[in-house]
Design an enzyme around this catalytic site. Sequence first.
Site, mmCIF file in Angstrom:
data_model
loop_
_atom_site.group_PDB
_atom_site.id
_atom_site.type_symbol
_atom_site.label_atom_id
_atom_site.label_comp_id
_atom_site.label_asym_id
_atom_site.label_seq_id
_atom_site.Cartn_x
_atom_site.Cartn_y
_atom_site.Cartn_z
ATOM 1 N N CYS A 1 5.715 16.078 -37.908
ATOM 2 C CA CYS A 1 6.601 14.553 -38.023
ATOM 3 C C CYS A 1 7.450 14.869 -39.671
ATOM 4 O O CYS A 1 8.229 14.068 -39.928
ATOM 5 C CB CYS A 1 5.844 13.618 -37.842
ATOM 6 S SG CYS A 1 5.166 13.566 -36.160
ATOM 7 N N HIS B 1 8.400 7.250 -41.335
ATOM 8 C CA HIS B 1 8.222 7.826 -40.104
ATOM 9 C C HIS B 1 8.200 6.863 -39.008
ATOM 10 O O HIS B 1 6.868 6.024 -39.149
ATOM 11 C CB HIS B 1 7.477 9.169 -40.088
ATOM 12 C CG HIS B 1 6.870 9.686 -38.767
ATOM 13 N ND1 HIS B 1 7.827 9.976 -37.904
ATOM 14 C CD2 HIS B 1 5.724 9.856 -38.183
ATOM 15 C CE1 HIS B 1 7.353 10.705 -36.812
ATOM 16 N NE2 HIS B 1 5.980 10.518 -36.997
ATOM 17 N N ASN C 1 7.872 7.552 -31.093
ATOM 18 C CA ASN C 1 7.848 8.691 -31.942
ATOM 19 C C ASN C 1 8.589 9.706 -31.488
ATOM 20 O O ASN C 1 7.947 10.407 -30.564
ATOM 21 C CB ASN C 1 6.274 8.804 -32.313
ATOM 22 C CG ASN C 1 5.904 9.961 -33.309
ATOM 23 O OD1 ASN C 1 7.065 10.501 -33.883
ATOM 24 N ND2 ASN C 1 4.796 10.039 -33.625
HETATM 25 O O1 UT7 Z 1 3.525 11.164 -35.749
HETATM 26 C C1 UT7 Z 1 2.501 11.919 -35.966
HETATM 27 C C2 UT7 Z 1 1.403 10.990 -36.878
HETATM 28 N N1 UT7 Z 1 0.672 10.281 -35.789
HETATM 29 C C3 UT7 Z 1 0.482 8.851 -36.075
HETATM 30 O O2 UT7 Z 1 0.336 8.513 -37.053
HETATM 31 C C4 UT7 Z 1 -0.410 7.961 -34.831
HETATM 32 C C5 UT7 Z 1 -1.797 7.708 -35.562
HETATM 33 N N2 UT7 Z 1 -2.401 6.808 -34.682
HETATM 34 C C6 UT7 Z 1 -2.090 5.677 -33.773
HETATM 35 O O3 UT7 Z 1 -0.819 5.238 -34.046
HETATM 36 C C7 UT7 Z 1 -2.858 4.790 -33.084
HETATM 37 O O4 UT7 Z 1 -4.338 5.567 -33.499
HETATM 38 C C8 UT7 Z 1 -2.854 5.076 -31.700
HETATM 39 C C9 UT7 Z 1 -1.583 4.169 -31.196
HETATM 40 C C10 UT7 Z 1 -2.865 6.364 -31.195
HETATM 41 C C11 UT7 Z 1 -3.958 4.400 -31.075
HETATM 42 O O5 UT7 Z 1 -4.445 3.080 -31.597
HETATM 43 P P1 UT7 Z 1 -5.733 2.556 -31.947
HETATM 44 O O6 UT7 Z 1 -5.566 1.141 -32.490
HETATM 45 O O7 UT7 Z 1 -6.193 3.462 -32.938
HETATM 46 O O8 UT7 Z 1 -6.606 2.738 -30.993
HETATM 47 P P2 UT7 Z 1 -8.099 3.262 -30.368
HETATM 48 O O9 UT7 Z 1 -7.850 4.806 -30.154
HETATM 49 O O10 UT7 Z 1 -8.866 3.175 -31.539
HETATM 50 O O11 UT7 Z 1 -8.609 2.721 -29.248
HETATM 51 C C12 UT7 Z 1 -9.004 1.153 -29.118
HETATM 52 C C13 UT7 Z 1 -9.172 0.677 -27.752
HETATM 53 C C14 UT7 Z 1 -10.199 1.703 -27.120
HETATM 54 O O12 UT7 Z 1 -10.873 1.159 -26.041
HETATM 55 P P3 UT7 Z 1 -12.334 0.459 -26.599
HETATM 56 O O13 UT7 Z 1 -13.007 1.880 -26.767
HETATM 57 O O14 UT7 Z 1 -12.357 -0.340 -27.941
HETATM 58 O O15 UT7 Z 1 -12.974 -0.176 -25.413
HETATM 59 C C15 UT7 Z 1 -9.276 2.595 -26.211
HETATM 60 O O16 UT7 Z 1 -9.918 3.140 -24.907
HETATM 61 O O17 UT7 Z 1 -8.055 0.651 -27.019
HETATM 62 C C16 UT7 Z 1 -8.022 1.787 -25.710
HETATM 63 N N3 UT7 Z 1 -6.908 2.512 -25.563
HETATM 64 C C17 UT7 Z 1 -5.859 1.800 -24.842
HETATM 65 N N4 UT7 Z 1 -5.772 0.984 -24.053
HETATM 66 C C18 UT7 Z 1 -4.628 0.589 -23.400
HETATM 67 C C19 UT7 Z 1 -6.369 3.598 -26.394
HETATM 68 N N5 UT7 Z 1 -5.226 3.805 -25.672
HETATM 69 C C20 UT7 Z 1 -4.859 2.762 -25.119
HETATM 70 C C21 UT7 Z 1 -3.550 2.379 -24.054
HETATM 71 N N6 UT7 Z 1 -3.678 1.309 -23.545
HETATM 72 N N7 UT7 Z 1 -2.673 3.320 -24.085
#
Ligand code: UT7
Length: 330
Positions: A116, A255, A285
């Site tokens: 990225c 980004h 992204n």
């Molecule tokens: O471009 C290169 C660099 N990349 C980035 O900068 C990306 C950085 N990371 C992120 O943007 C975020 O971490 C994500 C968008 C990928 C994920 O968001 P998050 O707030 O970190 O979610 P999480 O992985 O901590 O998951 C929170 C909850 C989980 O459920 P429980 O365990 O709390 O019950 C996940 O299973 O949300 C759930 N979850 C979803 N629910 C609905 C994870 N993905 C989804 C989804 N839809 N797509």
Amino acid sequence: MSKIKATIRGVQGALPDYVLTNKELETMVETNDEWITSRTGIKERRILKGEGKAASDLAAEAVEKLLVKTNTSKDDIEMVIVATVTGDHTFPDTANITCDKVGLKNAFGFDLMAACSGFLFGLTTGAQYIESGRLKKVIVVGVDIMSSIIDYTDRATCIIFGDGCGAVLLEPNEEYGIVDSVLKGDGSGRQFLQRKAGGSFMPFSQKVIDDGSHYVYQEGRTVFKHAVKGMTQAVQELMERNNLEADDIAWVVPHQANIRIIQSVASQLDFPMERVMLNIEKYGNTTSGTLPLCLWDYEKQLKKGDKIILTAFGGGFTWGATLIEWGYDS
Ligand code: UT7
């Protein structure tokens, strides 16, 4: 004699027509519009469709339109750098193919992979050729067809990424241009965001296809924390080194990976969100494409002499920030 600067003379985007909305994703994986919007800021992203379509098609479209827009002859372009992690092939490079598709007969070029941060690294590289006096017209492209390496059954990645491209033309200028860059890398972060297979480490095989190692893997929370810290520190270092306060900066161009990352960086920098470029809602992204696509979307609002800071963070890890002075009134 004043120092030669590399100025951005024009910017152009190219996007696929197909719009993949959060609503459509709801039919593909267990997710919902409310979660995606509130956790990432993304509403829709573009997807390149069609047999044989690849990164070079978007790159060629952006370059051709950029040449028309800047009234530049194809014969005058001397170098094309294409930042991408999803080039047409492992080799030959997409820069080469793009030059062929556009008909740039006097240009050499190469692909640059820094995930990225690719466009940022490419912009700094291209600028060196202008500043040294060696070249006069350099095009830097940021393009990614993330849909070609995303698993559309994995809700942790498929909701974030999209396809897109942006390109800038660099030319010498004595007044305004690219001022300074802080670029960083730390390969120990590679296990948190990678596409494991397809290179010499893990060549393609039936096993790769069966276990999905040809898709992007991301440990989102870890990448999130590193992204906020990395971009904030890079911008701070750049501002300190150039004796700049927040009020001196017209725009920050981050980004576009997650609206919450962008808001955290702006808040830590004490920088108002009204002067932070955002288009994540429309494109998601697009990896190497996000920064030039932002400049393209906001071009009409930019004024000659505006100080703008671009910042990015990506797989590797790679990250950094670049200070530019905008070269023209739109
Ligand atoms: O471009 C290169 C660099 N990349 C980035 O900068 C990306 C950085 N990371 C992120 O943007 C975020 O971490 C994500 C968008 C990928 C994920 O968001 P998050 O707030 O970190 O979610 P999480 O992985 O901590 O998951 C929170 C909850 C989980 O459920 P429980 O365990 O709390 O019950 C996940 O299973 O949300 C759930 N979850 C979803 N629910 C609905 C994870 N993905 C989804 C989804 N839809 N797509």
